[in-house]
Enzyme design. Sequence first.
Site, PDB file in Angstrom:
ATOM      1  N   VAL A  14       3.690  -1.948  10.293  1.00 29.53           N
ATOM      2  CA  VAL A  14       1.807  -1.710  10.241  1.00 29.53           C
ATOM      3  C   VAL A  14       1.017  -3.008  10.526  1.00 29.53           C
ATOM      4  CG1 VAL A  14      -0.169  -0.206   9.588  1.00 29.53           C
ATOM      5  CG2 VAL A  14       1.743   0.920   9.839  1.00 29.53           C
ATOM      6  N   ALA A  43      -0.087 -12.139   2.109  1.00 26.25           N
ATOM      7  CA  ALA A  43       0.442 -11.806   1.230  1.00 26.25           C
ATOM      8  C   ALA A  43       1.913 -10.995   1.248  1.00 26.25           C
ATOM      9  CB  ALA A  43      -0.440 -11.260  -0.433  1.00 26.25           C
ATOM     10  N   LYS A 105      -1.384   7.294   1.663  1.00 27.05           N
ATOM     11  CA  LYS A 105      -1.061   8.464   1.123  1.00 27.05           C
ATOM     12  C   LYS A 105      -1.374   8.925   0.305  1.00 27.05           C
ATOM     13  CE  LYS A 105       0.821   7.916   4.768  1.00 27.05           C
ATOM     14  NZ  LYS A 105       1.537   7.110   5.424  1.00 27.05           N
ATOM     15  N   GLU A 129      -8.552   5.706   7.290  1.00 23.44           N
ATOM     16  CA  GLU A 129      -8.382   6.378   8.389  1.00 23.44           C
ATOM     17  C   GLU A 129      -6.729   6.329   8.520  1.00 23.44           C
ATOM     18  OE1 GLU A 129     -10.783   7.876  10.965  1.00 23.44           O
ATOM     19  OE2 GLU A 129      -8.232   8.568  11.203  1.00 23.44           O
ATOM     20  N   GLY A 134      -1.514   8.818  11.463  1.00 22.82           N
ATOM     21  CA  GLY A 134      -1.296   7.257  12.012  1.00 22.82           C
ATOM     22  C   GLY A 134      -2.808   7.437  13.076  1.00 22.82           C
ATOM     23  N   LYS A 205      -1.034  13.865   3.311  1.00 26.63           N
ATOM     24  CA  LYS A 205      -2.254  14.123   4.110  1.00 26.63           C
ATOM     25  C   LYS A 205      -2.621  15.504   4.033  1.00 26.63           C
ATOM     26  CE  LYS A 205       1.372  11.689   6.534  1.00 26.63           C
ATOM     27  NZ  LYS A 205       2.275  11.307   7.834  1.00 26.63           N
ATOM     28  N   GLY A 302       3.952   4.219  13.363  1.00 24.09           N
ATOM     29  CA  GLY A 302       4.007   3.438  14.366  1.00 24.09           C
ATOM     30  C   GLY A 302       3.081   2.065  14.537  1.00 24.09           C
TER      31      GLY A 302
HETATM   32  N1  HSE Z   1       6.544   9.210   7.677  1.00 26.26           N
HETATM   33  C1  HSE Z   1       5.422   9.959   8.583  1.00 26.26           C
HETATM   34  C2  HSE Z   1       6.131  10.690   9.478  1.00 26.26           C
HETATM   35  C3  HSE Z   1       4.867   8.615   9.312  1.00 26.26           C
HETATM   36  O1  HSE Z   1       7.082  10.718  10.161  1.00 26.26           O
HETATM   37  O2  HSE Z   1       5.248  10.670  10.249  1.00 26.26           O
HETATM   38  C4  HSE Z   1       3.893   7.833   8.063  1.00 26.26           C
HETATM   39  O3  HSE Z   1       3.335   8.847   7.188  1.00 26.26           O
END
Ligand code: HSE
Length: 446
Positions: A14, A43, A105, A129, A134, A205, A302
């Site tokens: 990311v 970092a 999260k 966000e 994502g 989430k 992603g």
């Molecule tokens: N591992 C999560 C997923 C993505 O499969 O949706 C990051 O929260």
Amino acid sequence: MKPIQVGLLGIGVVGSGTFNVLRRNQEEIKRRAGRGIEITMVADLNVARAQELVGPDVSVVSDARAVIANPDIDIVIELIGGYGIAKTLVMEAIAAGKHVVTANKALLAVHGTEIFAAASARGVMVAFEAAVAGGIPIIKALREGLTANSIQWIAGIINGTTNFILSEMRDKGLDFGVVLKEAQRLGYAEADPTFDIEGVDAAHKATIMSAIAFGIPVQFDKAYVEGITKLGAADIRYAEQLGYRIKLLGITKRTHNGIELRVHPCLIPAKRLIANVEGAMNAVVVQGDAVGTTLYYGKGAGSEPTASAVIADLVDITRLHTADAAQRVPHLAFQPNALSNTPVLPMGEVVTSYYLRLRVADETGVLARVTGLLAEAGISIDAVLQREADEIRSESGSGQLQVPQTDVIILTHDCVEAKMNAAIAQMQALPTVLEPITRIRKEELA
Ligand code: HSE
């Protein structure tokens, strides 16, 4: 005006996406934000790799605290993940007067109350966000776009790994374990997929969305969490025959008694749009009293999809950086002193409908006894499907079963979970019920 300066903690998938998109779209982002946004310090433990990614103009260090201590840095992006060092660094960044953007999260679902309180006291923003679904701007939608509404419920496919596995199970008629191995081989599932397949990631989430939707503190410890590991191909097939798909949903709902907050596999009518969300995609349905039903769909993970959300937060912060702190959008949509103590309901008090599958001896009176127990418990039956004994025989691989047996599938109307638990215990005790009863909750999402 000089560009706002950003320090990035962790340049993995990311982080590199964020760096690349920010650079690629810098002119347009500047026109939107009102000033440039530049990552000037990174970092990462792997300094050489990080330096190669960002080029010679960006300072790369191995010590995250050097970023936080840099007086020129206005915003710190935390992309380390987890509750450990990430929490310490976020709290230190806040204490140092930095705004924070995070995709974490787990951190917010568990420690959000403490983090948001510290940020408000210090007059800085914590933006997240990217923490939910994502690239889908669901936090923005809930917090701002739907602010006129009394939100009634949210139901989301908010874990791409499990949705990919369920899609494959349905497409290929395979059981969970087989598909998980294949998903790991293809890189769709992590080597340690526990958080995804046990529903923990989705619950993090859902917890965040619940707080924003209903103006309650984040309370991950009150969420009911059940993953997909016990699902079999047979249940997916039966659900299909009854007009339903099985999805792992994160659900939060306002009721008269309190807030429901739960993650579990769920039958949903095949005709709903969200039932047709396949593969690793995410989707969230939000029901508001004024707007009605709204649906948000997109990539939940992603590099660049998540970067899209991270950069949206950077732009928001850049615009509001110099605004009076009291005029900023509250972290959880409601003013911090206006959060409610409406309880999150224990699962036993949740009301929903059910899919039950019972492997029973194929004898006279078995169905009558099972349905009789449901009737005595005051649970109303919606539909019953009995599988042909021949199909069971062929599935077991032997022409002749020791005891003639069959699967009875029952769909119920709504009832409170505690009542269903008691009825399942009674049915399970019948000698003609031969295997553990499968129970999957069902939501009409109407
Ligand atoms: N591992 C999560 C997923 C993505 O499969 O949706 C990051 O929260």
